[in-house]
Design a protein around this motif. Structure first.
Motif, short mmCIF file in Angstrom:
data_model
loop_
_atom_site.label_atom_id
_atom_site.label_comp_id
_atom_site.label_asym_id
_atom_site.label_seq_id
_atom_site.Cartn_x
_atom_site.Cartn_y
_atom_site.Cartn_z
N ARG A 1 -29.11 6.12 13.21
CA ARG A 1 -28.39 4.88 13.53
C ARG A 1 -28.78 4.38 14.93
NH1 ARG A 1 -24.12 1.86 12.18
NH2 ARG A 1 -23.52 3.23 10.46
N GLY B 1 -28.31 11.14 10.00
CA GLY B 1 -27.89 9.75 9.87
C GLY B 1 -27.32 9.19 11.17
N ALA C 1 -26.92 7.16 6.09
CA ALA C 1 -28.35 6.97 6.31
C ALA C 1 -28.93 5.95 5.34
CB ALA C 1 -29.08 8.30 6.19
N LYS D 1 -27.95 16.22 6.83
CA LYS D 1 -28.18 14.83 6.50
C LYS D 1 -27.22 13.92 7.25
CE LYS D 1 -31.50 15.71 3.66
NZ LYS D 1 -32.89 15.32 3.97
#
Length: 225
Positions: free
Chosen positions: A92, A88, A132, A84
């Motif tokens: 971005r 993220g 995220a 995760k």
């Protein structure tokens, strides 16, 4: 119901499941290997690769072998913190490049703003990393919603179907459990939150659940606090 804080899920609750499944996951899958090759020696990537090694027991000696494992975890929809975090980082770049904007239901954006203006504290709890989550609400189709939120929680607080996770979150928020309502489209998550003492509301946006153990609504407009 009388509550002081709202804790909300994202997928299927504030936002469509399809955006994550059809936009974000494929983007991370496509970009994982090139991203790791470019950033293999950066401290933030090194930290997450070390965590992935610990989780998997694999050596992950180079970017391509790490990408193979991480892409498999994406395909399996694994809720692993290292994955995760890396997703993220990749997302971005996509947000900042303008490759997409996060979907948020208009009723959710409107009510979140309304609750914030009324003085309610708003928090997010999602299996996606905190970074995220902040990107999601910062680059949403409804604009930058991050000023509305007082905090974010992810799998570092525990799994979403475990009551202890909600006890940790309640302690971090600093309110009595009964003063917090959790919003989700997953009954097992709501069961865990209720066991921890939180109030609960099921978001059944498709109106497909005939009977529930939790108060059920089809949109944020129908929620009365």
């Amino acid at each position: 119901m009388s509550v002081r804080a709202i804790l909300t899920d994202i997928e299927g609750t504030t936002s469509s499941i399809s955006f994550v499944k059809e936009v974000l996951f494929p983007y991370a899958d496509q970009e994982m290997a090139p991203f790791l090759r470019r950033h293999w020696d950066t401290p933030e990537v090194i930290e997450q690769i070390q965590a992935a090694r610990a989780d998997s027991g694999e050596a992950l000696a180079d970017a391509d072998s790490a990408a193979t494992l991480l892409r498999r975890w994406i395909a399996e929809d694994r809720k692993i913190t290292a994955l995760k975090a890396l997703q993220g980082m990749i997302w971005r770049a996509g947000y900042e490049n303008g490759d997409y904007r996060a979907h948020v239901y208009p009723d959710a954006a409107q009510q979140l703003r309304h609750w914030h203006n009324q003085g309610h504290e708003l928090y997010v709890y999602s299996s996606g990393s905190i970074a995220a989550q902040q990107l999601f609400f910062g680059y949403s189709e409804a604009g930058d919603l991050t000023p509305l939120f007082s905090g974010y929680f992810d799998t570092t607080s525990g799994a979403k179907q475990e009551p202890e996770s909600y006890r940790r979150i309640q302690a971090a928020i600093g309110l009595a459990a009964a003063d917090i309502v959790f919003l989700s489209d997953i009954e097992a998550e709501l069961d865990a939150a209720r066991e921890a003492g939180l109030a609960t509301i099921l978001l059944d946006r498709e109106g497909a659940i005939a009977d529930s153990r939790h108060p059920r609504v089809t949109s944020f407009d129908a929620i009365e606090l």
